[in-house]
Each structure stands twice: as structure tokens, then as C-alpha cells.
Design a protein around this motif. Structure first.
Motif, PDB file in Angstrom:
ATOM      1  N   ALA A  81       8.624  27.679  38.894  1.00  0.00           N
ATOM      2  CA  ALA A  81       9.402  28.361  39.944  1.00  0.00           C
ATOM      3  C   ALA A  81       9.351  29.874  39.751  1.00  0.00           C
ATOM      4  O   ALA A  81       9.187  30.633  40.708  1.00  0.00           O
ATOM      5  CB  ALA A  81      10.847  27.872  39.920  1.00  0.00           C
ATOM      6  N   LYS A  82       9.460  30.304  38.500  1.00  0.00           N
ATOM      7  CA  LYS A  82       9.434  31.741  38.192  1.00  0.00           C
ATOM      8  C   LYS A  82       8.067  32.320  38.554  1.00  0.00           C
ATOM      9  O   LYS A  82       7.968  33.370  39.172  1.00  0.00           O
ATOM     10  CB  LYS A  82       9.726  31.915  36.697  1.00  0.00           C
ATOM     11  N   ARG A  83       7.020  31.589  38.180  1.00  0.00           N
ATOM     12  CA  ARG A  83       5.659  32.052  38.481  1.00  0.00           C
ATOM     13  C   ARG A  83       5.454  32.173  39.998  1.00  0.00           C
ATOM     14  O   ARG A  83       4.864  33.115  40.488  1.00  0.00           O
ATOM     15  CB  ARG A  83       4.648  31.058  37.907  1.00  0.00           C
ATOM     16  N   ASP A  84       5.961  31.172  40.738  1.00  0.00           N
ATOM     17  CA  ASP A  84       5.761  31.153  42.198  1.00  0.00           C
ATOM     18  C   ASP A  84       6.812  31.975  42.945  1.00  0.00           C
ATOM     19  O   ASP A  84       6.840  31.975  44.162  1.00  0.00           O
ATOM     20  CB  ASP A  84       5.789  29.709  42.711  1.00  0.00           C
ATOM     21  N   ARG A  85       7.708  32.609  42.187  1.00  0.00           N
ATOM     22  CA  ARG A  85       8.847  33.338  42.765  1.00  0.00           C
ATOM     23  C   ARG A  85       9.587  32.460  43.782  1.00  0.00           C
ATOM     24  O   ARG A  85       9.927  32.887  44.880  1.00  0.00           O
ATOM     25  CB  ARG A  85       8.381  34.634  43.441  1.00  0.00           C
ATOM     26  N   ALA A  86       9.779  31.224  43.391  1.00  0.00           N
ATOM     27  CA  ALA A  86      10.449  30.269  44.282  1.00  0.00           C
ATOM     28  C   ALA A  86      11.804  29.904  43.692  1.00  0.00           C
ATOM     29  O   ALA A  86      12.020  30.021  42.490  1.00  0.00           O
ATOM     30  CB  ALA A  86       9.594  29.018  44.426  1.00  0.00           C
ATOM     31  N   ARG A  87      12.699  29.474  44.561  1.00  0.00           N
ATOM     32  CA  ARG A  87      13.995  28.993  44.081  1.00  0.00           C
ATOM     33  C   ARG A  87      13.912  27.478  43.997  1.00  0.00           C
ATOM     34  O   ARG A  87      13.250  26.851  44.825  1.00  0.00           O
ATOM     35  CB  ARG A  87      15.103  29.395  45.065  1.00  0.00           C
ATOM     36  N   ILE A  88      14.554  26.916  42.986  1.00  0.00           N
ATOM     37  CA  ILE A  88      14.559  25.450  42.872  1.00  0.00           C
ATOM     38  C   ILE A  88      15.982  24.951  42.635  1.00  0.00           C
ATOM     39  O   ILE A  88      16.823  25.672  42.103  1.00  0.00           O
ATOM     40  CB  ILE A  88      13.621  24.935  41.748  1.00  0.00           C
ATOM     41  N   LEU A  89      16.213  23.720  43.048  1.00  0.00           N
ATOM     42  CA  LEU A  89      17.534  23.122  42.904  1.00  0.00           C
ATOM     43  C   LEU A  89      17.366  21.658  42.511  1.00  0.00           C
ATOM     44  O   LEU A  89      16.751  20.884  43.242  1.00  0.00           O
ATOM     45  CB  LEU A  89      18.280  23.244  44.246  1.00  0.00           C
ATOM     46  N   PRO A  90      17.881  21.272  41.320  1.00  0.00           N
ATOM     47  CA  PRO A  90      17.761  19.870  40.898  1.00  0.00           C
ATOM     48  C   PRO A  90      18.530  18.957  41.849  1.00  0.00           C
ATOM     49  O   PRO A  90      19.580  19.340  42.367  1.00  0.00           O
ATOM     50  CB  PRO A  90      18.427  19.840  39.517  1.00  0.00           C
ATOM     51  N   THR A  91      17.999  17.760  42.072  1.00  0.00           N
ATOM     52  CA  THR A  91      18.669  16.829  42.985  1.00  0.00           C
ATOM     53  C   THR A  91      18.941  15.497  42.306  1.00  0.00           C
ATOM     54  O   THR A  91      18.492  15.248  41.190  1.00  0.00           O
ATOM     55  CB  THR A  91      17.776  16.531  44.212  1.00  0.00           C
ATOM     56  N   GLY A  92      19.627  14.658  43.041  1.00  0.00           N
ATOM     57  CA  GLY A  92      19.781  13.246  42.693  1.00  0.00           C
ATOM     58  C   GLY A  92      20.253  12.932  41.297  1.00  0.00           C
ATOM     59  O   GLY A  92      21.169  13.550  40.756  1.00  0.00           O
ATOM     60  N   VAL A  93      19.599  11.937  40.708  1.00  0.00           N
ATOM     61  CA  VAL A  93      19.984  11.414  39.397  1.00  0.00           C
ATOM     62  C   VAL A  93      19.920  12.524  38.347  1.00  0.00           C
ATOM     63  O   VAL A  93      20.735  12.582  37.435  1.00  0.00           O
ATOM     64  CB  VAL A  93      19.057  10.235  38.985  1.00  0.00           C
ATOM     65  N   TYR A  94      18.958  13.428  38.498  1.00  0.00           N
ATOM     66  CA  TYR A  94      18.837  14.530  37.536  1.00  0.00           C
ATOM     67  C   TYR A  94      20.066  15.429  37.583  1.00  0.00           C
ATOM     68  O   TYR A  94      20.612  15.799  36.550  1.00  0.00           O
ATOM     69  CB  TYR A  94      17.545  15.309  37.793  1.00  0.00           C
ATOM     70  N   ALA A  95      20.547  15.741  38.794  1.00  0.00           N
ATOM     71  CA  ALA A  95      21.765  16.559  38.931  1.00  0.00           C
ATOM     72  C   ALA A  95      22.953  15.830  38.300  1.00  0.00           C
ATOM     73  O   ALA A  95      23.780  16.441  37.615  1.00  0.00           O
ATOM     74  CB  ALA A  95      22.044  16.857  40.402  1.00  0.00           C
ATOM     75  N   GLN A  96      23.019  14.521  38.495  1.00  0.00           N
ATOM     76  CA  GLN A  96      24.106  13.730  37.904  1.00  0.00           C
ATOM     77  C   GLN A  96      24.037  13.781  36.380  1.00  0.00           C
ATOM     78  O   GLN A  96      25.053  13.896  35.703  1.00  0.00           O
ATOM     79  CB  GLN A  96      24.007  12.270  38.361  1.00  0.00           C
ATOM     80  N   ASN A  97      22.816  13.692  35.852  1.00  0.00           N
ATOM     81  CA  ASN A  97      22.608  13.700  34.408  1.00  0.00           C
ATOM     82  C   ASN A  97      23.047  15.031  33.805  1.00  0.00           C
ATOM     83  O   ASN A  97      23.732  15.073  32.775  1.00  0.00           O
ATOM     84  CB  ASN A  97      21.136  13.414  34.104  1.00  0.00           C
ATOM     85  N   VAL A  98      22.671  16.143  34.447  1.00  0.00           N
ATOM     86  CA  VAL A  98      23.022  17.472  33.943  1.00  0.00           C
ATOM     87  C   VAL A  98      24.537  17.644  33.908  1.00  0.00           C
ATOM     88  O   VAL A  98      25.093  18.248  32.985  1.00  0.00           O
ATOM     89  CB  VAL A  98      22.378  18.579  34.827  1.00  0.00           C
ATOM     90  N   LEU A  99      25.217  17.075  34.891  1.00  0.00           N
ATOM     91  CA  LEU A  99      26.677  17.209  34.974  1.00  0.00           C
ATOM     92  C   LEU A  99      27.409  16.219  34.067  1.00  0.00           C
ATOM     93  O   LEU A  99      28.627  16.266  33.947  1.00  0.00           O
ATOM     94  CB  LEU A  99      27.145  16.996  36.420  1.00  0.00           C
ATOM     95  N   LEU A 101      27.447  12.977  34.644  1.00  0.00           N
ATOM     96  CA  LEU A 101      27.948  11.864  35.468  1.00  0.00           C
ATOM     97  C   LEU A 101      27.101  10.617  35.259  1.00  0.00           C
ATOM     98  O   LEU A 101      27.454   9.529  35.671  1.00  0.00           O
ATOM     99  CB  LEU A 101      27.918  12.230  36.955  1.00  0.00           C
ATOM    100  N   SER A 102      25.933  10.820  34.642  1.00  0.00           N
ATOM    101  CA  SER A 102      25.039   9.696  34.404  1.00  0.00           C
ATOM    102  C   SER A 102      24.351   9.930  33.066  1.00  0.00           C
ATOM    103  O   SER A 102      23.995  11.051  32.742  1.00  0.00           O
ATOM    104  CB  SER A 102      23.999   9.627  35.516  1.00  0.00           C
ATOM    105  N   THR A 103      24.168   8.867  32.303  1.00  0.00           N
ATOM    106  CA  THR A 103      23.489   9.006  31.016  1.00  0.00           C
ATOM    107  C   THR A 103      22.004   8.734  31.193  1.00  0.00           C
ATOM    108  O   THR A 103      21.210   8.878  30.280  1.00  0.00           O
ATOM    109  CB  THR A 103      24.062   8.014  29.988  1.00  0.00           C
TER     110      THR A 103
END
Length: 198
Positions: A81-99, A101-103
Motif C-alpha cells: 500500500a505504501k509503495r502504491d501510495r494507496a489506502r487500505i482497510l482490513p475487512t471481515g474475519v481479519y478485522a474481527q481478529n485484530v479487534l 473478536l475472533s481467535t
């Protein structure tokens, strides 16, 4: 005259262990063919490790684990994302895992992005970038934007009391200004849940 190999090796020596490197980082040092050959040699020498096509890492040695440690799939996604100068946002199960909410550690990481949509395989995991609208990436809070994605994955009226309690608790750590901003952009049912943390 310094060969492409030597120039690349010099450049890699100057990088911190754990650095993520892309083939195009060496564009100015030679033709794409010469760069590809040089990087292949560095991998053979153990100076670099291949993470995915055109993506390498300078290994880092962990005394604690007594072994080489490579960047995580998440770090690779952030570097792209940094290389492409793009913004990214984790979704779904991955977002739950980071928070917390899911193991479940997802093998497929899906990110919304304003960059190019693509799929990259890193080891046994996949990174997928999905094109999204600017509105989805307009959320400011590091925690609240994950909460919005996690709740979208859980679905309306499906969150357990336990999950709602956790969401409220993690949102307490969000910057109040960012939280209010993100509540105003979130879907109505998600905004109502998030507002409980104010």
C-alpha cells in the motif's frame, strides 16, 4: 565499473533487517533482466528471502526464537500500500481478529483499497486488495474503522452481547474526535452500536 549485482548488494546491506523490498526499488540500478538475476543470486546466498513474486525481505534474526523471522503478511500488505501510495482497510474475519473478536487467524486477508485490485500469495496466505469507494476509506479512527468492517462481517442483529461488550471496550481507546467522525459515516445500525461507546 560496479556491476548491477554489487550495486544491489550494497543497497541491501544498507537496509534494516526485516525490510520489505520490491523489484522496482532497484529500477535505477540496471535493466529489469539484470535486476531479476541479481535478486535471484541474493536469494541463493541467503541475503534475501522471496515473499512473493517481485517481493523480498531482508531476514531478521530473532535471538529469542533462535531463528530467522520474516515480515508478517500484514506487514507485506502495508508495504504494498505504501509503495502504491494507496489506502487500505482490513475487512471481515481479519478485522474481527485484530479487534480480538475472533481467535481465527484468516489465511486470506482481504483489504479494501483505492489502489489496484489484485491478489498476492505470501507463503500459505493470500492478500486480496478489493477496489472500494472513497467513502469506505474516509473513516479516520484506527479502531473505529476496524469496528465498522468487523460488524459488517458479523451482520445486523447477529452480534452477541459478548461481542458488543468487547466492541464498546475497544472503542474506549479511540480518539473521541475520530470516533464521532466515523459514527457519522457508518451505516445507521453500526453507528448506533458505536455511539454506545461515547
Amino acid at each position: 565499473m560496479t556491476s548491477t549485482d554489487d550495486k544491489i548488494e550494497q543497497k541491501i546491506k544498507g537496509l534494516n533487517p526485516g525490510s520489505i523490498i520490491f523489484t522496482e526499488d532497484f529500477q535505477s540500478l540496471g535493466s529489469s533482466g539484470a535486476i531479476a538475476v541479481a535478486l535471484h543470486r541474493m536469494v541463493k546466498k541467503g541475503v534475501l528471502k522471496t515473499l512473493a513474486r517481485g517481493i523480498y525481505a531482508k531476514p531478521k534474526f530473532s535471538k529469542l526464537l533462535n531463528q530467522e523471522v520474516l515480515p508478517s503478511t500484514e506487514q507485506v500488505a502495508e508495504a504494498i500500500a505504501k509503495r502504491d501510495r494507496a489506502r487500505i482497510l482490513p475487512t471481515g474475519v481479519y478485522a474481527q481478529n485484530v479487534l480480538g473478536l475472533s481467535t481465527q487467524v484468516p489465511l486470506k486477508l482481504v483489504y479494501l483499497t483505492d489502489g489496484s485490485p489484485r491478489k498476492i500469495t505470501v507463503g500459505n496466505r493470500t492478500i486480496q486488495f478489493k477496489k472500494t469507494t472513497p467513502k469506505n476509506l474516509a473513516l479516520k479512527g484506527e479502531i473505529s474503522k476496524l469496528v465498522v468492517q468487523a460488524l459488517k462481517e458479523i451482520g445486523k442483529d447477529n452480534a452477541t452481547d459478548e461481542e458488543l461488550k468487547k466492541i464498546k471496550a475497544v472503542l474506549q481507546n479511540e480518539d473521541i474526535k475520530d470516533l464521532k467522525h466515523d459514527i457519522s459515516l457508518a451505516p445507521q445500525w453500526i453507528a448506533e452500536i458505536m455511539a454506545q461507546a461515547l
